[in-house]
Write an enzyme that holds these catalytic residues in place. Structure first.
Site, mmCIF file in Angstrom:
data_model
loop_
_atom_site.group_PDB
_atom_site.id
_atom_site.type_symbol
_atom_site.label_atom_id
_atom_site.label_comp_id
_atom_site.label_asym_id
_atom_site.label_seq_id
_atom_site.Cartn_x
_atom_site.Cartn_y
_atom_site.Cartn_z
ATOM 1 N N GLY A 1 0.816 -1.216 0.000
ATOM 2 C CA GLY A 1 0.000 0.000 0.000
ATOM 3 C C GLY A 1 0.846 1.259 0.000
ATOM 4 N N GLY A 2 0.519 2.154 0.947
ATOM 5 C CA GLY A 2 1.237 3.424 1.035
ATOM 6 C C GLY A 2 2.729 3.225 1.238
ATOM 7 N N GLY B 1 17.483 8.107 -35.319
ATOM 8 C CA GLY B 1 16.953 8.936 -34.232
ATOM 9 C C GLY B 1 17.780 8.769 -32.975
ATOM 10 C CB ALA B 2 19.592 5.879 -31.551
HETATM 11 C C1 HXC Z 1 -2.673 -2.969 11.060
HETATM 12 C C2 HXC Z 1 -1.215 -4.626 10.524
HETATM 13 C C3 HXC Z 1 -1.167 -4.190 9.195
HETATM 14 C C4 HXC Z 1 -1.945 -3.051 8.843
HETATM 15 C C5 HXC Z 1 0.108 -5.871 9.382
HETATM 16 N N1 HXC Z 1 -0.416 -5.682 10.592
HETATM 17 N N2 HXC Z 1 -0.336 -4.980 8.516
HETATM 18 N N3 HXC Z 1 -1.960 -4.017 11.447
HETATM 19 N N4 HXC Z 1 -2.669 -2.476 9.807
HETATM 20 N N5 HXC Z 1 -1.918 -2.548 7.609
HETATM 21 C C6 HXC Z 1 -0.171 -6.452 11.807
HETATM 22 C C7 HXC Z 1 -0.705 -7.855 11.719
HETATM 23 O O1 HXC Z 1 -2.050 -7.887 12.096
HETATM 24 C C8 HXC Z 1 0.189 -8.579 12.705
HETATM 25 O O2 HXC Z 1 -0.263 -8.324 14.010
HETATM 26 C C9 HXC Z 1 1.512 -7.877 12.560
HETATM 27 O O3 HXC Z 1 1.229 -6.608 11.954
HETATM 28 C C10 HXC Z 1 2.477 -8.621 11.657
HETATM 29 O O4 HXC Z 1 1.814 -8.950 10.438
HETATM 30 P P1 HXC Z 1 1.805 -10.412 9.809
HETATM 31 O O5 HXC Z 1 0.723 -10.458 8.819
HETATM 32 O O6 HXC Z 1 1.774 -11.413 10.904
HETATM 33 O O7 HXC Z 1 3.238 -10.448 9.132
HETATM 34 P P2 HXC Z 1 3.669 -11.113 7.745
HETATM 35 O O8 HXC Z 1 3.118 -12.502 7.657
HETATM 36 O O9 HXC Z 1 5.142 -10.922 7.664
HETATM 37 O O10 HXC Z 1 2.948 -10.260 6.596
HETATM 38 C C11 HXC Z 1 3.260 -8.899 6.438
HETATM 39 C C12 HXC Z 1 2.298 -8.221 5.414
HETATM 40 C C13 HXC Z 1 0.818 -8.540 5.830
HETATM 41 C C14 HXC Z 1 2.567 -8.827 4.016
HETATM 42 C C15 HXC Z 1 2.611 -6.762 5.390
HETATM 43 O O11 HXC Z 1 0.672 -8.232 7.216
HETATM 44 C C16 HXC Z 1 -0.190 -7.773 5.052
HETATM 45 O O12 HXC Z 1 -0.560 -8.159 3.931
HETATM 46 N N6 HXC Z 1 -0.715 -6.684 5.648
HETATM 47 C C17 HXC Z 1 -1.734 -5.876 5.007
HETATM 48 C C18 HXC Z 1 -1.177 -5.114 3.876
HETATM 49 C C19 HXC Z 1 -2.150 -4.130 3.307
HETATM 50 O O13 HXC Z 1 -2.983 -4.482 2.468
HETATM 51 N N7 HXC Z 1 -2.148 -2.867 3.877
HETATM 52 C C20 HXC Z 1 -3.127 -1.848 3.618
HETATM 53 C C21 HXC Z 1 -2.607 -1.052 2.482
HETATM 54 S S1 HXC Z 1 -3.623 0.230 2.013
HETATM 55 P P3 HXC Z 1 -0.221 -9.449 15.164
HETATM 56 O O14 HXC Z 1 -0.679 -8.720 16.373
HETATM 57 O O15 HXC Z 1 -1.104 -10.540 14.735
HETATM 58 O O16 HXC Z 1 1.216 -9.867 15.215
HETATM 59 C C22 HXC Z 1 -2.659 1.569 2.083
HETATM 60 C C23 HXC Z 1 -3.285 2.764 1.460
HETATM 61 C C24 HXC Z 1 -2.324 3.902 1.293
HETATM 62 O O17 HXC Z 1 -1.604 1.554 2.603
HETATM 63 C C25 HXC Z 1 -2.635 4.721 0.075
HETATM 64 C C26 HXC Z 1 -1.962 4.164 -1.180
HETATM 65 C C27 HXC Z 1 -2.101 5.068 -2.388
#
Ligand code: HXC
Length: 519
Positions: free
Chosen positions: A171-172, A406-407
């Site tokens: 994401g961000g 052109g290159a």
């Molecule tokens: C809150 C989060 C989180 C998030 C991870 N965690 N991402 N908490 N918000 N975005 C927490 C998990 O719940 C977990 O907590 C701990 O962090 C570790 O994550 P895991 O999943 O256990 O780790 P891992 O298996 O290594 O996977 C990492 C990851 C995955 C690939 C980053 O966590 C993931 O897919 N997260 C979501 C990614 C995502 O879609 N983010 C939103 C993006 S939108 P616990 O307590 O269980 O240990 C965005 C918009 C911005 O950013 C604007 C863009 C233009």
């Protein structure tokens, strides 16, 4: 509370903040072979130079039980320090705190150091290891990211912004790095994707691993998103330090001048023999670069992407330069979509930060065919044309061998305000290569040939005539498009003298809001 106790409380709170998400999570981070946010900063900066900000910040969210998960510092370590004695601002995302996810207050911490960096004109380095926007905070975390993006955009071209990706980033956490100047990924521990494999599976049904979707090697070779791949985090920090050594602190300053011990008039006889007698035979342009630059040191940028084009930083007599060079060793050094994009972005970076550009040309033209045309080579090739044409930094060009079509125009030619344009005696500057040219010009004669032997004889005679009359550097030199034809062995000295001559170059473009580069 006595003063003694108050001091004790401070020391304890600092110790607690340093633990991030706690010992268990720190151990888990280490077990994955990853360093903690603070360990990374220690490795990156000069010893004892880090000064941390906002260690006591916590988030303000109560939803989903977050009020019970308060961590001092809120998952990001921010502050400033020095690299080789030069000021830099840095933030390091702490994966041990809620997956390094970004909250409103976390974003404010990053924005604070970005604002200060802009105020004093110093680079910002982001060490990224984050799951993106903190889901429990909803729109406030999205707003936090947008606040960072806006600052990335305003800082672009003003202060260097470097991003290291050291864990799974989504994401961000990938869009902010994408707005910065350079991205580095540590191999086998870092991933970048807008949406991860789980979301890809749900939405499109695609089954793909993290590594294949957004691993360091994929982004280095296929997407071109990352500029550097390192074996581990230690090497990552060394590359960041090295990269900064070529860059000025901001767009109002010159890059640092480094003491040089490599003789400026070091002639290299091997260069006189590096071009094969057969014009269709390749050679390695990296050999040429290494022989020319100070102390054989070249920091290649995007080494595994569009390998027909080389980009990177080096020094001539201690002066920082950006080198752009065609690579005859890969796809004959042809200009295609990826090579054009790669070089265009690099040229624009150098121009934004007052880094002179040295261009080494050996290019057979643009790659023909529907693959390129459908992909928009017209627009992408125009990016490079645009980038060279708008650049006002000193531009020194050497045509080593081919400069066709052109290159020839695109690769920092005189016509795009190239300042000093040289050619080696083997240079072939023409509209196209001999075979193509003869087939166009003598189309009827070739078709009328009685047999293949006669056809080949016509081709051979005309090709020789074409080579003798047009395929040389003297035609271009006659019109002043080439300033001088130089002996290859003297190239280092000629480049250095050119750069010295151009040190006080003043050139600006007409005032405008901004140009409209074909994106
Ligand atoms: C809150 C989060 C989180 C998030 C991870 N965690 N991402 N908490 N918000 N975005 C927490 C998990 O719940 C977990 O907590 C701990 O962090 C570790 O994550 P895991 O999943 O256990 O780790 P891992 O298996 O290594 O996977 C990492 C990851 C995955 C690939 C980053 O966590 C993931 O897919 N997260 C979501 C990614 C995502 O879609 N983010 C939103 C993006 S939108 P616990 O307590 O269980 O240990 C965005 C918009 C911005 O950013 C604007 C863009 C233009």
């Amino acid at each position: 509370m006595s003063n003694h106790d108050k001091i004790r409380q401070l020391i304890e709170m600092r110790a607690q903040a340093r633990l991030g998400g706690g010992e268990k999570r720190l151990d888990a981070q280490h077990q994955k072979g990853k360093l903690s946010a603070r360990e990374r900063i220690e490795l990156l900066l000069d010893d004892n130079s880090f000064e941390e900000y906002d260690m006591f910040v916590t988030h303000r969210t109560t939803a989903f039980g977050l009020d019970k998960q308060l961590y001092l510092g809120d998952g990001v370590v921010t502050g400033h320090g020095t690299i080789d004695g030069r000021l830099v601002y840095v933030f390091a995302q702490d994966f041990t705190v809620l997956g390094g996810s970004l909250s409103e207050t976390y974003a404010q911490k990053i924005c604070k150091i970005m604002d200060q960096a802009m105020l004093v004109g110093a680079p910002v380095i982001g060490l990224n290891d984050s799951g993106g926007a903190r889901i429990q905070e909803g729109v406030r975390s999205l707003a936090g990211y947008a606040d960072i993006f806006q600052r990335n955009i305003m800082a672009s071209g003003v202060i260097p912004q470097l991003s290291a990706i050291l864990g799974p980033c989504a994401g961000g956490a990938v869009y902010s790095p994408a707005l910065t100047d350079f991205i580095l990924m540590a191999d086998k521990q870092s991933y970048m994707f807008v949406t991860g494999p789980k979301v890809a599976r749900t939405v499109t049904g695609e089954n793909i691993s993290e590594e294949d979707l957004g691993g360091a090697r994929i982004h280095a070779s296929k997407s071109g998103v990352t500029h550097f791949v390192t074996e581990n985090e230690e090497e990552a920090m060394q590359v960041l330090r090295k990269l900064l050594s070529y860059l000025p602190q901001n767009n109002m300053e010159e890059p640092p001048l480094v003491a040089n011990t490599d003789p400026i008039d070091r002639a290299d006889d091997a260069l006189n023999h590096i071009i094969p007698e057969n014009p269709n035979q390749p050679y390695d342009m990296l050999d040429v670069i290494h022989k020319l630059v100070d102390g054989d040191e070249f920091l290649e940028v995007q080494r595994y992407y569009a390998r027909n084009m080389i980009t990177g930083f080096a020094r001539f007599n201690g002066m920082s330069v950006g080198i752009v060079a065609n690579q005859p060793n890969y796809l004959a050094g042809v200009l295609d979509i990826d090579a054009s994009r790669k070089a265009a972005r690099f040229v624009r970076f150098c121009d934004a930060f007052n880094i002179p550009i040295v261009t080494l040309v050996d290019v057979p033209g643009f790659l023909p065919g529907s693959g390129q045309e459908y992909g928009g080579i017209i627009l992408h090739g125009a990016k490079l044309l645009y980038a060279y044409g708008e650049a006002t930094v000193p531009k020194v060009t050497i045509i080593l061998r081919k400069a066709y079509g052109g290159a020839y125009d695109v690769m920092s030619s005189k016509h795009l305000r190239g300042d000093l344009n040289y050619a080696w005696p083997m240079a072939e500057i023409a509209v196209m290569g001999p075979k193509g040219a003869i087939e166009v010009l003598y189309n009827k004669e070739l078709a009328a040939a009685a047999n293949p032997a006669e056809r080949n004889a016509i081709l051979a005679t005309k090709e020789k005539q074409y080579r003798d009359e047009l395929l040389n550097p003297y035609e271009a030199a006659k019109y002043g498009y080439i300033d001088d034809i130089i002996e290859p062995r003297n190239s280092r000295f000629r480049i250095i003298r050119a750069l010295q001559t151009l040190a006080n170059k003043k050139l600006s473009n007409p005032p405008k809001k901004h140009g409209n580069i074909p994106l």
